[in-house]
Design an enzyme around this catalytic site. Structure first.
Site, PDB file in Angstrom:
ATOM      1  CB  SER A  63      -0.924   0.009   1.221  1.00  0.00           C
ATOM      2  OG  SER A  63      -1.846  -1.056   1.180  1.00  0.00           O
ATOM      3  CB  ALA A 157      -3.176   1.093  -1.986  1.00  0.00           C
ATOM      4  CE  LYS A 158      -7.013  -2.043   6.168  1.00  0.00           C
ATOM      5  NZ  LYS A 158      -8.402  -2.268   5.713  1.00  0.00           N
ATOM      6  CB  ILE A 159      -5.086   4.729   0.668  1.00  0.00           C
ATOM      7  CG1 ILE A 159      -3.972   4.104  -0.166  1.00  0.00           C
ATOM      8  CG2 ILE A 159      -4.845   6.221   0.879  1.00  0.00           C
ATOM      9  CD1 ILE A 159      -2.592   4.192   0.435  1.00  0.00           C
ATOM     10  CE1 TYR A 163     -11.624   0.805   4.575  1.00  0.00           C
ATOM     11  CE2 TYR A 163      -9.572   1.775   3.814  1.00  0.00           C
ATOM     12  CZ  TYR A 163     -10.353   0.662   4.053  1.00  0.00           C
ATOM     13  OH  TYR A 163      -9.879  -0.588   3.761  1.00  0.00           O
TER      14      TYR A 163
END
Length: 304
Positions: A63, A157-159, A163
């Site tokens: 990420s 990617a866990k950005i 969220y």
């Protein structure tokens, strides 16, 4: 309210929980570019263990790489720091949050040479959607908000900033009395929950959305492997919202949600309205693994 622990790891050293602060002009606070992970540590028969720690660390680095942030530590240093954070706080079971973010310096969209900083926190946290949700399932609603297009937000990617989409969707459906939101992709196919991957079962076939426009969930991958080991037919392909309505079973997966059955979507009962046999079998096996009761998957656990 989350229960405070004693220490948080920040930039290579532990600080007291109440002293873990950042400058108000921290770049990531204003513009949302940060990479993070959600990881669980479980208490089992042989002590505490972190579930699939290396997979989570690998995804954190991926990420950050996608977001053009160079983590100032190597994978072993981060892995060791996560383990030590659990140990220092004497937590038998907990949720772990590593965060890589851009510190303060210049302002504006281009962060320039602002420092890349990192923090790791851990705290006691029970079931994300509640014990009743795990046992009896939840009510979900398809949100009016669309999941990000693959070329808008780099969905692999866990950005942190991604969220905002999930928060808006969650607020919308909670206001309507539902437990969780399901988002469609820009073409109208099912994408994800607000923080979970989506699975359905119909006529013995387990189906989930492909990795074209969703986060590659660690729990998702675990469920796919467990299903194949049980000779359950597995398909990764796009499906429509009405495919969920006529499914025999539906469930969500994620580190926070674990394996949560879905009993209703958009006011329509799913199957019998109770967790189905495939869901219950996978859920039972998952919890046996994380509690150290299944030796066949002991490699998924890192002892603390």
């Amino acid at each position: 309210m989350l229960e405070p622990s004693k220490k948080i790891w920040m930039d290579g050293a532990f600080v007291n929980w109440e002293d873990a602060s950042v400058h108000v002009l921290t770049h990531s606070l204003h513009y949302g570019l940060a990479a993070f992970e959600g990881i669980r540590c479980y208490k089992g028969r042989n002590g505490s263990a972190i579930f699939r720690l290396q997979d989570h660390v690998d995804r954190l680095f991926e990420s950050a790489h996608i977001a053009l942030m160079t983590i100032p530590y190597d994978k072993k240093q981060v892995t060791d720091a996560i383990i030590e954070t659990v140990r220092v706080n004497r937590l038998e079971a907990c949720y772990i949050r590593p965060l890589v973010y851009i510190g303060h310096g210049v302002m504006g969209l281009y962060p320039g040479e602002n420092p890349i900083r990192m923090a790791i926190a851990a705290w006691r946290w029970g079931t994300y959607l509640g014990e009743d949700a795990l046992a009896n399932g939840i009510r979900a609603k398809v949100s009016s908000f669309t999941r990000h297009h693959v070329n808008i937000a780099m969905t692999r990617a866990k950005i942190s900033g991604h969220y905002v989409n999930s928060i808006l969707a969650k607020q919308e459906v909670k206001a309507d009395g539902y437990d969780e939101a399901i988002l469609l992709d820009p073409d109208g196919y099912v994408a994800e929950g607000t923080g979970e991957n989506v699975f359905i079962v119909r006529k013995g076939v387990l189906k989930t959305t492909p990795l074209t426009s969703i986060l590659e969930g660690v729990t998702r991958q675990s469920v796919l492997q467990l299903a194949r080991e049980r000779n359950v037919s597995v398909i990764e392909e796009r499906f429509t919202r009405d495919a969920m309505y006529v499914a025999d079973e539906a469930f969500l997966t994620g580190t926070a949600a674990e394996i949560t059955p879905v009993r209703e979507i958009d006011g329509r009962r799913i199957g019998t309205g109770t967790p189905g046999p495939v869901t219950k079998d996978l859920q039972k096996t998952f919890f046996e693994i994380v509690r150290g009761e299944d030796r066949a998957h002991s490699a998924w656990l890192t002892r603390v």
